[in-house]
Structure formats: C-alpha cells, structure tokens
Motif scaffolding. Structure first.
Motif, PDB file in Angstrom:
ATOM      1  N   ASN A 252      74.805  62.605 124.325  1.00 45.14           N
ATOM      2  CA  ASN A 252      75.685  62.534 125.233  1.00 45.14           C
ATOM      3  C   ASN A 252      75.985  62.536 126.838  1.00 45.14           C
ATOM      4  O   ASN A 252      76.912  62.316 127.348  1.00 45.14           O
ATOM      5  CB  ASN A 252      75.174  64.612 124.892  1.00 45.14           C
ATOM      6  CG  ASN A 252      75.760  65.325 126.193  1.00 45.14           C
ATOM      7  OD1 ASN A 252      77.409  65.234 125.727  1.00 45.14           O
ATOM      8  ND2 ASN A 252      75.574  65.844 127.643  1.00 45.14           N
ATOM      9  N   ARG A 287      82.760  72.567 126.845  1.00 44.50           N
ATOM     10  CA  ARG A 287      81.596  71.924 125.876  1.00 44.50           C
ATOM     11  C   ARG A 287      81.751  70.417 125.547  1.00 44.50           C
ATOM     12  O   ARG A 287      80.196  70.360 125.798  1.00 44.50           O
ATOM     13  CB  ARG A 287      81.703  72.493 124.584  1.00 44.50           C
ATOM     14  CG  ARG A 287      81.386  72.377 123.689  1.00 44.50           C
ATOM     15  CD  ARG A 287      81.262  73.691 122.088  1.00 44.50           C
ATOM     16  NE  ARG A 287      82.622  73.395 122.131  1.00 44.50           N
ATOM     17  CZ  ARG A 287      82.600  72.438 120.909  1.00 44.50           C
ATOM     18  NH1 ARG A 287      81.749  71.208 119.876  1.00 44.50           N
ATOM     19  NH2 ARG A 287      84.092  72.248 119.879  1.00 44.50           N
ATOM     20  N   LEU A 288      82.629  70.270 125.784  1.00 44.95           N
ATOM     21  CA  LEU A 288      82.521  68.868 125.625  1.00 44.95           C
ATOM     22  C   LEU A 288      82.363  67.582 126.539  1.00 44.95           C
ATOM     23  O   LEU A 288      81.693  66.354 127.015  1.00 44.95           O
ATOM     24  CB  LEU A 288      83.498  67.891 124.507  1.00 44.95           C
ATOM     25  CG  LEU A 288      83.748  68.903 123.297  1.00 44.95           C
ATOM     26  CD1 LEU A 288      85.115  68.502 122.670  1.00 44.95           C
ATOM     27  CD2 LEU A 288      82.712  68.063 121.600  1.00 44.95           C
ATOM     28  N   THR A 289      83.166  68.307 127.724  1.00 49.25           N
ATOM     29  CA  THR A 289      83.127  67.138 129.154  1.00 49.25           C
ATOM     30  C   THR A 289      81.983  67.556 130.050  1.00 49.25           C
ATOM     31  O   THR A 289      81.902  66.866 131.124  1.00 49.25           O
ATOM     32  CB  THR A 289      83.752  67.832 129.614  1.00 49.25           C
ATOM     33  OG1 THR A 289      84.646  68.524 130.311  1.00 49.25           O
ATOM     34  CG2 THR A 289      84.568  66.704 128.467  1.00 49.25           C
ATOM     35  N   THR A 298      77.671  62.621 131.704  1.00 50.96           N
ATOM     36  CA  THR A 298      78.090  63.039 130.162  1.00 50.96           C
ATOM     37  C   THR A 298      79.680  62.386 129.597  1.00 50.96           C
ATOM     38  O   THR A 298      80.014  61.134 130.502  1.00 50.96           O
ATOM     39  CB  THR A 298      78.595  64.538 129.891  1.00 50.96           C
ATOM     40  OG1 THR A 298      79.070  64.553 129.069  1.00 50.96           O
ATOM     41  CG2 THR A 298      79.938  64.250 130.566  1.00 50.96           C
ATOM     42  N   LEU A 299      79.324  61.961 129.105  1.00 54.50           N
ATOM     43  CA  LEU A 299      79.765  59.972 128.320  1.00 54.50           C
ATOM     44  C   LEU A 299      81.109  60.247 127.242  1.00 54.50           C
ATOM     45  O   LEU A 299      81.191  62.049 127.347  1.00 54.50           O
ATOM     46  CB  LEU A 299      79.354  59.513 127.255  1.00 54.50           C
ATOM     47  CG  LEU A 299      77.528  58.759 128.030  1.00 54.50           C
ATOM     48  CD1 LEU A 299      77.051  58.280 126.516  1.00 54.50           C
ATOM     49  CD2 LEU A 299      78.149  57.002 128.637  1.00 54.50           C
ATOM     50  N   HIS A 333      77.718  69.121 122.302  1.00 51.24           N
ATOM     51  CA  HIS A 333      78.713  68.486 123.376  1.00 51.24           C
ATOM     52  C   HIS A 333      78.820  67.468 123.195  1.00 51.24           C
ATOM     53  O   HIS A 333      79.938  66.674 123.867  1.00 51.24           O
ATOM     54  CB  HIS A 333      77.575  69.164 124.738  1.00 51.24           C
ATOM     55  CG  HIS A 333      77.031  69.998 125.250  1.00 51.24           C
ATOM     56  ND1 HIS A 333      78.371  70.611 125.512  1.00 51.24           N
ATOM     57  CD2 HIS A 333      76.231  70.990 125.632  1.00 51.24           C
ATOM     58  CE1 HIS A 333      76.941  71.803 125.635  1.00 51.24           C
ATOM     59  NE2 HIS A 333      76.714  71.964 125.447  1.00 51.24           N
TER      60      HIS A 333
HETATM   61 CA   LIG Z   1      79.067  65.534 126.119  1.00 46.99          CA
END
Ligand SMILES: [Ca+2]
Ligand SMILES: [Ca+2]
Length: 409
Positions: A252, A287-289, A298-299, A333
């Motif tokens: 992540n 959630r993802l960023t 975070t990638l 994530h």
């Molecule tokens: Ca992420």
C-alpha cells in the motif's frame, strides 16, 4: 432496534461502536457435520433451509433431504485440485433469517478425509499459523542488533534485536512442531529506515521501524534481520519439517525515504484533499488514497506503471525464494487491479501453490470483495475476532456474537 439498551462493541482499534440490529429477529439455522458414508456423508440443519448449494471443487452436486438431515453422495467422476491431492466439498445455505454457517469437507480418492495426517501443508485450510514480529521474537545474532540511537524514541519502541537467525534456531529446535504449528507468518523483513518517526499522543515520543511496516526497499532484507541466505535456510528448514512460511508484505505504501518515492513522487497519492485538509488516516471515506502518516506516501495504483512495478516486487519473493505465500498488509487500501495483476503473475510464474491472505478491517462485503477467483485466497475475519474477544475475554454478553453476525452483511 430490537433491544431497548444501546450496546457497544470494540471496533478492534481501541474504540467502540454502537451495535444497532434492525435487520432480523432471529438467527439463521446452523449446519452441522453428520455421518461419514461409504460414498459420501450427511449433514444436519437446526431449521428449514430455503437454499442449499453444494460445490465439489466448484462444480455443483446435489444433496438429498430427509427432514433435517441431508445426504451428499460423491460422484464417481474425479475432480482435480491443482494444488493438492485433497478435493473440497463446500456447502452454503440460507433460510428466512439469512446465511447459515458454511461446511467444508475434505475428500481424497472419493472418500471423506478422516485423519488430519492425510492432509498436506499445501492444504491451506489445514494451516495453524504462528505470527511473529521478527524483531521481538529471538535475538539469534547479537552482531546485527542495532537500536536507532535517537533519544526521542521510546525505548520499548526501538529495535530489540530479534532476527532471522533467531527464527531459524527455533525452527531447528522443534519449537513450532511442539506447538502444533504448520505455518510460520513472519512480519515484514524488507529494509526499513534508520530514523525516528511518528508521534504518539501520549507519551509524546517517536518510534523506530522495528515492526517492519515502513519499507525503504521492496526486495532487500533489513540488515538488522539477516540476509537472503538466512531466509532461504528458514524456508528450507521449515519445509523439511512440513511447515509453510508466509511473509507479511507491504504494498500500500512506502516510507518517504524509499528510492521509488524519491524518483517518482508522482507515484504517490496527494497528501492533501481538495478542501486543503490532510488525507491521513481517512480509512473509510478515502480508503484507497489515504496516507497512514505524513511520512508514509500511499502509492497511486490508478497508474498502471505503479501496479506493474509493485506486483513485480512482490512476485520476486515467490520466484527468488520457495516462499509459500503472503499475508498482505492493508489489503482494503489497495485496489482490486493490484491483487488481480499480482495473482495472475504469481500463477504464471510459479508452479507451486501460493497462499494469499489479506488484512481488511470492515464489513463482510468489503472483506469478501477481495476473496475470489484470480484474487486472494482468504482474509482475516476481524468481526469474528471482535466477537470472540467480547465473548471470552470481556465482561460482555455472549448474545453479542449473535447480534454481531445478524447485522446485515
Ligand atoms: Ca492506498
Ligand atoms: Ca540480532
């Protein structure tokens, strides 16, 4: 609400959530294993079922009903499992109150497996995992024990000296076999930074990378833990004793000192949201960023080149080593494209079974969304964990287990 008193339950992260059950008034029926027959087996249910699905290596077979008992006859046709001599029969059912529990029946040569010794370490449902934080396990080599010399670090949040030599020594002296362990799960062993980072609210001190979750490399082993040769020996020694080794792996994020981030700062998501606020610890709405902390970019996996690079790095661990699988950090994530790409690469570059289990705090829907053909094999069930802790380790009613599981998932 079905109850008059508001109930609270641990959120697993040190806080509490209210339990509100507005979905059901009764628990679903429970399935149980019955008798083993010459050509199959029986199972029972505590109530009338509305739907039953019986899958034999993912092909549907039938179950015949007699009251609250069902008989499954195994077909003559031989179903194969690419990973194992063992085939699996899975039973899923539901009634008016929702999903029942599932049943899983291992089969070999058309007969139900009756003795666990028939199962191999590659029968992943048979795993008994032992997790260790490498730095805190055993210091097998004092020469590589190097705490970060920074007075800002709380001593107990500094390196303690545990290493791969310590793990190897305990494998060799039979420690894990005595405990009945057949899978060792190691915390991340990639190189972490030297410095002091983070800031706990209380006490206001920093901590080191002893835990391993701040990678500054995705393939180099941290010199404080050991080297490539030692890790190979660990895997070889474990396999000689019929044990798996799985590695905790971080995809992540990277630590800000990671060369990847220095060379490609644009490969990270933006630390600030459009409204100017910091995008840190926004676990659910971003959630993802979201970043775990300001020093942990975070990638951005919406960029294909990031997916390519990071899946290649993970793949390295199963092609360069005889590793048996991954415990994937921060699974929720990281978007689906990463998991699909990695699984495809793993399957086309190895001919042995690789087990992938993810970490996702969240609803059953979210957990399940990563477990599928072409993605992960399993996820940890923190909902079950919370319910078990509440029931067995806290002064809370066991009825919370029922409530927890009857919350609409
Ligand atoms: Ca992420
Ligand atoms: Ca050491």
């Amino acid at each position: 609400m079905t109850g008059s008193e508001p109930q609270v339950i641990s959120n697993g992260m040190g806080g509490f959530n209210r339990v509100i059950d507005n979905s059901r008034t009764a628990a679903p029926a429970q399935l149980a294993y019955g008798k083993i027959l010459d050509n199959g087996f029986t199972f029972t249910t505590t109530g009338a079922l509305e739907n039953i699905v019986v899958l034999y290596e993912n092909q549907m077979i039938s179950a015949s009903q007699n009251g609250n008992s069902y008989t499954v006859e195994l077909p003559e046709k031989d179903f194969t499992n690419r990973n194992s001599q063992t085939q699996l029969v899975r039973i899923y059912a539901s009634d008016a109150n929702g999903r029942t529990n599932d049943l899983l029946v291992p089969v070999q040569d058309g007969n139900v497996v009756q003795d666990p010794s028939q199962l191999a370490r590659s029968d992943f449902h048979n795993q008994v995992l032992y997790f260790m934080m490498v730095d805190r396990f055993l210091d097998g080599d004092p020469s590589n024990t190097k705490p970060v010399p920074d007075p800002e670090i709380l001593p107990k949040a500094n390196y303690m000296g545990g290493d791969l030599a310590g793990v190897l020594a305990k494998i060799k002296d039979g420690y894990f076999e005595e405990l009945g362990i057949n899978t060792i799960w190691l915390s991340p062993i990639t190189q972490n930074p030297e410095g002091a980072y983070g800031l706990w609210p209380e006490p206001r001190t920093k901590f080191s990378g002893y835990h391993g979750y701040w990678p500054i490399s995705n393939t180099e082993i941290d010199y404080r833990f050991g080297d490539e040769q030692l890790f190979k020996e660990i895997i070889e020694e474990a396999h000689d004793r019929d044990m798996n080794v799985i590695l905790d792996y971080v995809a992540n994020h990277v630590h800000e000192e990671h060369p990847l981030y220095k060379e490609h700062p644009e490969w990270a998501t933006n630390l600030y949201l459009e409204d100017g606020s910091l995008n840190t610890e926004r676990w659910d709405d971003q959630r993802l960023t979201t970043w775990f902390d300001t020093f942990m970019p975070t990638l951005d996996f919406s960029k294909p080149e990031v997916v390519e690079k990071m899946t290649d790095s993970a793949l390295y661990w199963v092609t360069n080593y005889e590793l048996d699988g991954f415990r994937h950090d921060a699974t929720k994530h990281v978007p689906e494209v990463y998991w699909r790409t990695l699984t495809k690469k793993v399957r086309s570059n190895t001919d042995r079974p690789i087990y992938q289990i993810g970490e996702t705090y969240g609803s059953y829907d979210l957990i399940r969304s990563y477990v599928s053909t072409g993605m992960l094999d399993a996820q940890f069930d923190f909902n079950q964990y919370d319910a078990a802790v509440s029931a067995f380790a806290k002064r809370m009613a066991t009825s919370l287990i029922w409530q927890k599981h009857s919350i609409k998932d």
